[in-house]
Design a protein around this motif. Structure first.
Motif, PDB file in Angstrom:
ATOM      1  N   ALA A  49     -16.331  11.443   0.603  1.00  0.00           N
ATOM      2  CA  ALA A  49     -16.582  10.923  -0.742  1.00  0.00           C
ATOM      3  C   ALA A  49     -15.290  11.056  -1.539  1.00  0.00           C
ATOM      4  O   ALA A  49     -14.339  11.710  -1.102  1.00  0.00           O
ATOM      5  CB  ALA A  49     -17.710  11.711  -1.408  1.00  0.00           C
ATOM      6  N   PRO A  50     -15.204  10.453  -2.718  1.00  0.00           N
ATOM      7  CA  PRO A  50     -14.005  10.638  -3.536  1.00  0.00           C
ATOM      8  C   PRO A  50     -13.814  12.103  -3.929  1.00  0.00           C
ATOM      9  O   PRO A  50     -14.787  12.844  -4.112  1.00  0.00           O
ATOM     10  CB  PRO A  50     -14.303   9.781  -4.781  1.00  0.00           C
ATOM     11  N   ALA A  51     -12.576  12.529  -4.034  1.00  0.00           N
ATOM     12  CA  ALA A  51     -12.276  13.886  -4.497  1.00  0.00           C
ATOM     13  C   ALA A  51     -12.922  14.095  -5.862  1.00  0.00           C
ATOM     14  O   ALA A  51     -12.975  13.184  -6.687  1.00  0.00           O
ATOM     15  CB  ALA A  51     -10.774  14.091  -4.590  1.00  0.00           C
ATOM     16  N   GLY A  52     -13.397  15.310  -6.081  1.00  0.00           N
ATOM     17  CA  GLY A  52     -14.034  15.624  -7.356  1.00  0.00           C
ATOM     18  C   GLY A  52     -15.530  15.435  -7.350  1.00  0.00           C
ATOM     19  O   GLY A  52     -16.197  15.742  -8.346  1.00  0.00           O
ATOM     20  N   THR A  53     -16.081  14.939  -6.250  1.00  0.00           N
ATOM     21  CA  THR A  53     -17.538  14.831  -6.154  1.00  0.00           C
ATOM     22  C   THR A  53     -18.139  16.233  -6.259  1.00  0.00           C
ATOM     23  O   THR A  53     -17.684  17.156  -5.573  1.00  0.00           O
ATOM     24  CB  THR A  53     -17.942  14.179  -4.813  1.00  0.00           C
TER      25      THR A  53
END
Length: 323
Positions: free
Chosen positions: A257-261
């Motif tokens: 998933a995108p970083a920061g999820t």
């Protein structure tokens, strides 16, 4: 004037006005499908794996999980799309390991695999096969390497694109031979396999060749991996032939998933995914696609990525392989 019943119904939201937008957003999020990005065209192993796992994941999350093919640049375009998406758990990337461990070393990928993504789950290690057109006068890997040495540059190997695992493994075979083999990239595994079938290229290292080997339309020379593939039980591994023991490994599939999820979102996705991998029918389907299902926690996925990224970078520098 509002009725007493309407006032009482609204009272909880009036007492906590900040809660109303959050509840509305939560309801909207539950209604939206999760985007499951496949960075390759339909029909290859990455796509088939994603379609199987999207259904299994959706059943366990109680939400629609929609596969979205975003092909281009050997998976880089789809990966970049997910890296730039909102970190809300609603956009996932079905990663073939080479997208993260090979391509960023060769190209300006537009993302850092170690920094710009959150590991979610590990699907499993993937088998692959070395296959040739039947007109190639080689019946094992030793014969292929000898042919390459006798006629440098006469063997063209197809791959699913620059920076794919087939690109790297073809280069490693050429290094083993000590002779040049010409790389011919294609927009996906299906096109690359068809090029070997037609004789436009002579060689491929890709799991998509497996059905054609079983049908007798391509000749299998070796399985890439530590053990034989049940789909091709008579085909020896590279390791059995004394080759490939020190090759870096990007032959795996995982979900990012995108970083920061948020961590709780990642944990929920990981639990649902691993539960699906443990289901015998799903595990059997994955084995049929050439994967060895391996449930892992997100931290172990991150460790695997970091180790393979470093090992592959060292191999590419040794090979002087460029895009």
């Amino acid at each position: 004037m509002p009725t007493r019943r309407r006032l009482l119904a609204a009272a909880p939201l009036l007492a906590f006005p900040a809660l109303a937008p959050r509840l509305a957003r939560a309801g909207q999020a539950a209604d939206r499908p999760i985007r499951y990005v496949v960075p390759y065209p339909p029909g290859a192993t990455n796509d088939n794996t994603a379609r199987l796992m999207s259904r299994a994941l959706g059943e366990r999350l109680g939400r629609s999980v929609i596969v979205e093919n975003r092909a281009g640049a050997a998976g880089v375009l789809g990966a970049r799309l997910v890296a730039q998406a909102a970190p809300d758990g609603e956009t996932l990337l079905n990663v073939s390991g080479a997208i993260f461990v090979v391509a960023p070393h060769l190209n300006q990928a537009g993302f850092d695999p170690l920094r710009d993504f959150a590991p979610v789950a590990f699907t499993g290690n993937a088998y692959s096969v070395v296959a040739v057109n039947p007109a190639v006068p080689a019946h094992d890997v030793a014969g292929l390497l000898a042919l390459a040495r006798r006629s440098p540059g006469s063997l063209n190997y197809g791959s699913s694109g620059i920076g794919s695992s087939g690109h790297l493994r073809g280069a490693l075979l050429a290094e083993q031979a000590g002779a040049e083999m010409v790389h011919v990239p294609f927009p996906g595994s299906a096109a690359a396999v068809n090029s070997v079938l037609s004789g436009d290229t002579q060689l491929i290292v890709d799991p998509a060749a497996m059905p054609l080997i079983r049908d007798g339309r391509l000749r299998g020379l070796a399985v890439v991996g530590p053990e034989r593939w049940a789909a091709l039980p008579d085909l020896p591994t590279l390791d059995e032939q004394g080759i490939g023991r020190d090759w870096p490994d990007g032959g795996w599939f995982a979900v990012f998933a995108p970083a920061g999820t948020p961590r709780d979102t990642v944990a929920r996705l990981n639990a649902a995914y691993n539960e699906a991998l443990a289901e015998p029918a799903i595990a059997e389907r994955l084995r049929g696609l050439g994967l060895r299902p391996t449930p892992l926690p997100p931290g172990a996925v991150a460790d695997r990525l970091a180790a393979d990224f470093a090992a592959t970078g060292a191999a590419l520098r040794r090979l002087r392989l460029t895009a």
